[in-house]
Design an enzyme around this catalytic site. Sequence first.
Site, PDB file in Angstrom:
ATOM      1  N   HIS A  26       9.257  18.241 -15.255  1.00  0.00           N
ATOM      2  CA  HIS A  26       9.123  19.574 -14.310  1.00  0.00           C
ATOM      3  C   HIS A  26       9.128  20.999 -15.227  1.00  0.00           C
ATOM      4  CE1 HIS A  26      11.034  16.062 -12.376  1.00  0.00           C
ATOM      5  NE2 HIS A  26      10.916  16.693 -11.145  1.00  0.00           N
ATOM      6  N   HIS A 264       6.569  22.719  -9.602  1.00  0.00           N
ATOM      7  CA  HIS A 264       7.971  21.960  -9.713  1.00  0.00           C
ATOM      8  C   HIS A 264       7.921  20.822 -10.542  1.00  0.00           C
ATOM      9  CE1 HIS A 264      11.958  20.866  -8.365  1.00  0.00           C
ATOM     10  NE2 HIS A 264      11.343  19.618  -8.167  1.00  0.00           N
ATOM     11  N   GLU A 415      35.652  13.385  -0.480  1.00  0.00           N
ATOM     12  CA  GLU A 415      35.361  12.101  -1.247  1.00  0.00           C
ATOM     13  C   GLU A 415      34.443  12.344  -2.092  1.00  0.00           C
ATOM     14  OE1 GLU A 415      36.784  11.026   2.947  1.00  0.00           O
ATOM     15  OE2 GLU A 415      35.175  11.981   2.211  1.00  0.00           O
ATOM     16  N   HIS A 477      36.393   1.378   9.453  1.00  0.00           N
ATOM     17  CA  HIS A 477      37.263   1.682   8.542  1.00  0.00           C
ATOM     18  C   HIS A 477      37.328   0.406   7.751  1.00  0.00           C
ATOM     19  CE1 HIS A 477      37.742   5.506  10.283  1.00  0.00           C
ATOM     20  NE2 HIS A 477      38.714   5.660   9.393  1.00  0.00           N
TER      21      HIS A 477
END
Length: 675
Positions: A26, A264, A415, A477
């Site tokens: 890149h 890129h 999280e 869950h």
Amino acid sequence: MPSRRELANAVRALAMDAVQRAKSGHPGMPMGMADIAEVLWNDYLKHNPANPHWPDRDRFVLSNGHGCMLQYALLHLSGYDLPMEELKRFRQLHSKTPGHPEYGVTPGVETTTGPLGQGLANSVGMAIAEKALAARFNRPGFKIVDHYTCVFMGDGCLMEGISHEACSLAGTLGLGKLMGFYDDNRISIDSTENHIALWFTDDTPARFAAYGWHVVADVDGHDAAAVKRAIEAARAVTDKPSLICCKTIIGFGAPGKQNTGQAHGSALGEEEVAAARRQLDWNWAPFEIPAEYYAGWDARPRGRAFEDNWNLLFAAYRSAYPELAAEFVRRMQGELPENWPAHATQFIEQVAANGSEMATRKASRNALNSYAPVLPELIGGSADLTESNNTNWQGSRPITRQDFGGNYLFFGVREFGMSAILNGLALHGGFIPYGGTFLTFSDYARNALRMAALMGAGSIYIYTHDSIGLGEDGPTHQSVEHLACLRIMPGMELWRPCDDVETAVAWAAAVERRHGPTSLVLSRQNLPHFARLPVQVESIRRGGYILVECPGEPDAILIATGSEVALAAAAAQQLAGEGIAVRVVSMPCTSVFDVQDVSYRDRVLPPAVKARVAVEAGVSAFWHRYVGPQGRIIGIDRYGESAPAREVFEYFGFTVDNVVKTVEAVARKDRVLSV
């Protein structure tokens, strides 16, 4: 002496030459951010190339890690042990210049980056570490902890959701030593003539201002004076993290491909490289850097002065505060306190002698209450589940914007961000970080866990509510596949303890594992305490051991973890009454058991005993390696049900009767085969 632009062009030349030689990489971002990097590295960054691990260095993180040739060029030019031959070997086998920056591979690389946004989140962890260490160790006249965390980021980093999680928390905590440089080039892989206008139109300065960041907007990233003014403005604000929004041209200097997506993620091509050399007025051959350019970049004299001055300061600090100085050195070297082994052993022995029935999440808090007072480096928290995860302890003190002297972080419902921040804390040094959530939400954080394992970062992840045993919350869950997913991750150690004793041992093992992450998987429901002989307690550390032995040679072996160990033990007792001798093996950590010597593993699981049954409330496929072709697995290969835990376990066959029937069938088959 070369001008600033000429020094930046040395970075551009190395980036396009290395990518062209590798025919992969890149080049666009390094060419676009070279001017910004030149100002930061030559005028501000406090580092010593001769000692990449000097404690009070500024941390530099390349969150947009695909542009790694920028960092490799900077490290090479400024004097790190990264010779030109390594730049020529960019992206080649076993080089020190891999396709994305890798911690532990390249000197001066602070964290492994590439999955976008995670380096940014790591930098938040590093900035938290700096501020917390400063609160603990600095004294009037002795700022022994006083450094910045500087992070480069691109549009991709800011599109990733983790950027919101981490940057929102950074603003809340007021991390004034965190400085972000946003490469605002409006290009990503899919870019065409509209650049990124079809999918990214955020008002990024307003977004970060809303987080509570200090924002310097509309900086010309190719004007060194403008970049310098922006950095000065950022350093003047000490109560907020700063975002410097730099307008840049991707592939700057490559006339046919700059400001396009073509710059890129692929080599520019020989003709375009030649054209860029002409446009940049760079008149040297590939990988040729004139001596005066090296002199302009050389950070070694300045770095020695930085470290020498700090050493003088620390020597005076050591004289004034000898105990604090010794503690600082111990923590930054990653050494545990001298009294740790004896303390951990004593606690484990106490639990073994006086334990009781409890959920292992509660046993985990008990372990924290014992271990944390002798581990001042322990810092942790929870993703908005403190009382469910039991991650706080009697001495927990919240870290707040106003007070960084605490040891507990309220991460909020973040999280993924939490997990990557823990990695940054671990990599910075001086802390043993832990963070908790429900096991099923490890899915949200999985790539941060993978990065911890890849780097060997000593983060501790606490996962409670570990199975269908959480009951009424239902399949959304109830973890089913998560144990197997974490176990197959190379470098991750997963402990799923069956009682308070195994939990105490698991915590001790996690604390002592400073070169790799650990997942502690804990139950919501109460589990019985098992009485053990001292040799059994010692054997827990080996990952798998004989918990319940039978007289003579076993007819069958039951292997189980966590809450299912009690089920296996009850089944073994019933089978003994039927004349079937069954050994129960508890295997709280399969990866640790797998690296034991063959003789030990064969003692625990004798090859001659083919009648084996594994019992775990999770997907069954993982356990085939332990039970063999003649064994059976009592697992769950579908999603759960919403009902009280006892009913769910019964519905899926996690009952003594079912275990007994399964062992009977396997044991009979084994006897027939033996005859």
